[in-house]
Motif scaffolding. Sequence first.
Motif, mmCIF file in Angstrom:
data_model
loop_
_atom_site.group_PDB
_atom_site.id
_atom_site.type_symbol
_atom_site.label_atom_id
_atom_site.label_comp_id
_atom_site.label_asym_id
_atom_site.label_seq_id
_atom_site.Cartn_x
_atom_site.Cartn_y
_atom_site.Cartn_z
ATOM 1 N N LEU A 334 69.233 -48.333 1.051
ATOM 2 C CA LEU A 334 69.251 -49.691 1.587
ATOM 3 C C LEU A 334 70.100 -49.712 2.865
ATOM 4 C CD1 LEU A 334 68.031 -52.331 0.618
ATOM 5 C CD2 LEU A 334 70.256 -52.879 -0.411
ATOM 6 N N GLU A 335 71.217 -49.013 2.802
ATOM 7 C CA GLU A 335 72.153 -48.945 3.934
ATOM 8 C C GLU A 335 71.450 -48.362 5.163
ATOM 9 O OE1 GLU A 335 75.556 -49.341 6.077
ATOM 10 O OE2 GLU A 335 75.123 -50.130 4.091
ATOM 11 N N ARG A 336 70.680 -47.283 4.842
ATOM 12 C CA ARG A 336 69.992 -46.616 5.951
ATOM 13 C C ARG A 336 68.963 -47.543 6.594
ATOM 14 N NH1 ARG A 336 70.544 -42.162 2.659
ATOM 15 N NH2 ARG A 336 68.480 -42.298 1.730
ATOM 16 N N SER A 337 68.406 -48.421 5.779
ATOM 17 C CA SER A 337 67.349 -49.278 6.333
ATOM 18 C C SER A 337 67.886 -50.682 6.627
ATOM 19 C CB SER A 337 66.199 -49.346 5.336
ATOM 20 O OG SER A 337 66.663 -49.867 4.118
ATOM 21 N N ARG A 338 69.210 -50.833 6.691
ATOM 22 C CA ARG A 338 69.805 -52.150 6.936
ATOM 23 C C ARG A 338 69.404 -52.633 8.339
ATOM 24 N NH1 ARG A 338 75.273 -53.922 7.481
ATOM 25 N NH2 ARG A 338 75.700 -51.944 8.418
ATOM 26 N N PRO A 339 69.168 -53.900 8.563
ATOM 27 C CA PRO A 339 68.702 -54.395 9.879
ATOM 28 C C PRO A 339 69.603 -53.939 11.026
ATOM 29 C CG PRO A 339 68.596 -56.124 8.252
ATOM 30 C CD PRO A 339 69.236 -54.962 7.568
ATOM 31 N N SER A 340 70.924 -54.057 10.859
ATOM 32 C CA SER A 340 71.788 -53.715 11.988
ATOM 33 C C SER A 340 71.591 -52.260 12.379
ATOM 34 C CB SER A 340 73.249 -53.981 11.642
ATOM 35 O OG SER A 340 73.622 -53.182 10.544
ATOM 36 N N ALA A 341 71.455 -51.411 11.342
ATOM 37 C CA ALA A 341 71.252 -49.990 11.630
ATOM 38 C C ALA A 341 69.909 -49.782 12.323
ATOM 39 C CB ALA A 341 71.317 -49.194 10.334
ATOM 40 N N VAL A 342 68.908 -50.516 11.807
ATOM 41 C CA VAL A 342 67.579 -50.401 12.412
ATOM 42 C C VAL A 342 67.629 -50.814 13.876
ATOM 43 C CG1 VAL A 342 65.256 -51.373 12.418
ATOM 44 C CG2 VAL A 342 66.333 -50.691 10.258
ATOM 45 N N TYR A 343 68.301 -51.910 14.153
ATOM 46 C CA TYR A 343 68.348 -52.398 15.539
ATOM 47 C C TYR A 343 69.127 -51.462 16.419
ATOM 48 C CZ TYR A 343 66.170 -56.500 13.733
ATOM 49 O OH TYR A 343 65.291 -57.336 13.133
ATOM 50 N N ALA A 344 70.173 -50.887 15.874
ATOM 51 C CA ALA A 344 70.952 -49.947 16.652
ATOM 52 C C ALA A 344 70.071 -48.777 17.060
ATOM 53 C CB ALA A 344 72.151 -49.448 15.839
ATOM 54 N N GLN A 345 69.269 -48.316 16.039
ATOM 55 C CA GLN A 345 68.358 -47.205 16.347
ATOM 56 C C GLN A 345 67.369 -47.617 17.421
ATOM 57 O OE1 GLN A 345 66.604 -46.175 12.641
ATOM 58 N NE2 GLN A 345 68.243 -44.739 12.090
ATOM 59 N N ARG A 346 66.855 -48.809 17.253
ATOM 60 C CA ARG A 346 65.841 -49.269 18.209
ATOM 61 C C ARG A 346 66.446 -49.442 19.608
ATOM 62 N NH1 ARG A 346 62.528 -53.435 14.413
ATOM 63 N NH2 ARG A 346 61.437 -51.831 13.230
ATOM 64 N N ALA A 347 67.671 -49.915 19.677
ATOM 65 C CA ALA A 347 68.331 -50.100 20.979
ATOM 66 C C ALA A 347 68.499 -48.759 21.670
ATOM 67 C CB ALA A 347 69.691 -50.766 20.771
#
Lengths: 485, 76
Positions: A334-347
């Motif tokens: 869940l942590e790995r797929s957390r929105p903030s993490a996702v957005y950081a990756q996307r940024a």
Amino acid sequence: MAAAKPGPSTPGAVGGALRVGQLAALVEGALRTLPTPVRLIGQVSNFTQRGHWYFAVKDADAVISCVMFANRAKGAGFTPADGQEVIVTGRVEFYKPQGRVSFYVEGIEPVGTGALQIAFQKLVAEIRGLGWMDPARKRPLPAFPRRIAVITSRTGAALQDVLATMRARCPAVEVAFVDVLVQGPDAASSVARALRWVASRHRALGIDAVIVTRGGGSIEDLWAFNERIVAEAIVTCPVPVAAAIGHETDTTIAELVADERCATPTQAAMRLTPDRAALREQLDLLAVRLRQSVHRAARAAGESLRSNTRHLTSAAHARSQAAARRLEQSMARLERSRPSAVYAQRAAGLRALTNKLHEAVARRLQAADPRPAGVALRDAWQAQAARHLDVLNGLQRQLGLVGPQAVLARGYSVTFDARGRVVRRPTDAPAGQPITTRLADGTLESIVRSVSRDPLAPASALPVPQVRQPRRRHRPTDDGPGLFA
Amino acid sequence: MSYEDAQAELEEIIANIESGEIGLEASIAAYERGVALAKHCREIHQRVEQKFTDLTGQMQAAMGEAEGGKGSKRGG
């Protein structure tokens, strides 16, 4: 005188003498005048057995030689012994070759008590042949009979002995008495009748065993119990029969065929009546075993319950541990797929794309020339750039959902000092300093006129109201333009 | 119930409980039955009166005889 002298040729006699054959013929003739058959009483002597029986019958005055041929001897039912008083029946003949008078015995019978003895032996042989004495035929006595039928004389001592013994051992066993004749010519039928009646009614009467008994007496007194009808009634009785007839030394047929042969009436009662004391002891032991068995069962059940509880607890523990592990794994995922993490990756991806775009633009500009071929190339570049821009815009829209752009769009602004650092506190931008304010759609350039501090604000810095800063990775520096890149 | 039957059942009950094949609840029920059986047996022991029945008359009546007057000879 001379005329009387017999000549050698005369068949009669010589000088008045009989020839041997003549005399023998005369003797034979004389013997034939005896009554037939002759019955002779006397004592046996010189008894010998060589297939045929050879013996003599004598008394104080004389001896008569006897022969009994084997086929006759077989039917005698007993073997005579020297000195035994017998009556022989047969015929007397003169045996010429040996010049002997012999008694040819056709029947022989013992006399007196001997006769009873012989009859007894004959009956023993008979009932043995019928299998009545077979130990396999005999039935076990009941351990605790409800009711015992006592068949004996009302006036005999045997009845009192039986009753006293049964009372002493176990009064709970009931007595059903049948009075019978125990001696005399009618005794055998009386005893047999009582046995048969009890046998026929034993169920209705609740009788589990029978005692047939009689006190001591002479062999003649006890004779009824040697009769076949009594033996047969005992053998056919459906419940076990114990017999005690006469003294210990006496043996009767009734005792031989009974299921239990007892020496005395008292012994018969003892064999058939349980010993109350022994029973009580046995029952006490059973009661102890019963208590112990149920206690053991309860203990075993308790142990099994405890053991089951232990198993249940450890099973539940193992299960909860597994669940905890699974939860941790799920949380990590869940942590790995957390929105903030996702957005950081996307940024990060966005930045890389921007860089590539810039590089590509630079390369194209360097290589660009106005030749027609260059037009096609430019168009291709423009198309590619448009695609990149689309991707970029899409990504910016996604980022904008949580990024500062959305916050700015809601009316917030960010102020930078002359060096491009974010102004967070009044002290960050002293009076007279130029500042740049970033709005959603553009910027304002201003000069700080004066600075005043909110009197209610705590000494420490106020939280920055305008932008919610991403927490973990990729924390932008205050002065980095990357925040809005 | 006869003494023998009661004792036999009691022994069977004990064997059943001892085998552990019946559950605790059944064991306790069996135990109660066992106690009742033991009590029954004890009551039989404790009887002191000997019950005596003379069946001679009944037999003679059943067999249609009138032998009662003859009496019986005393043995031994």
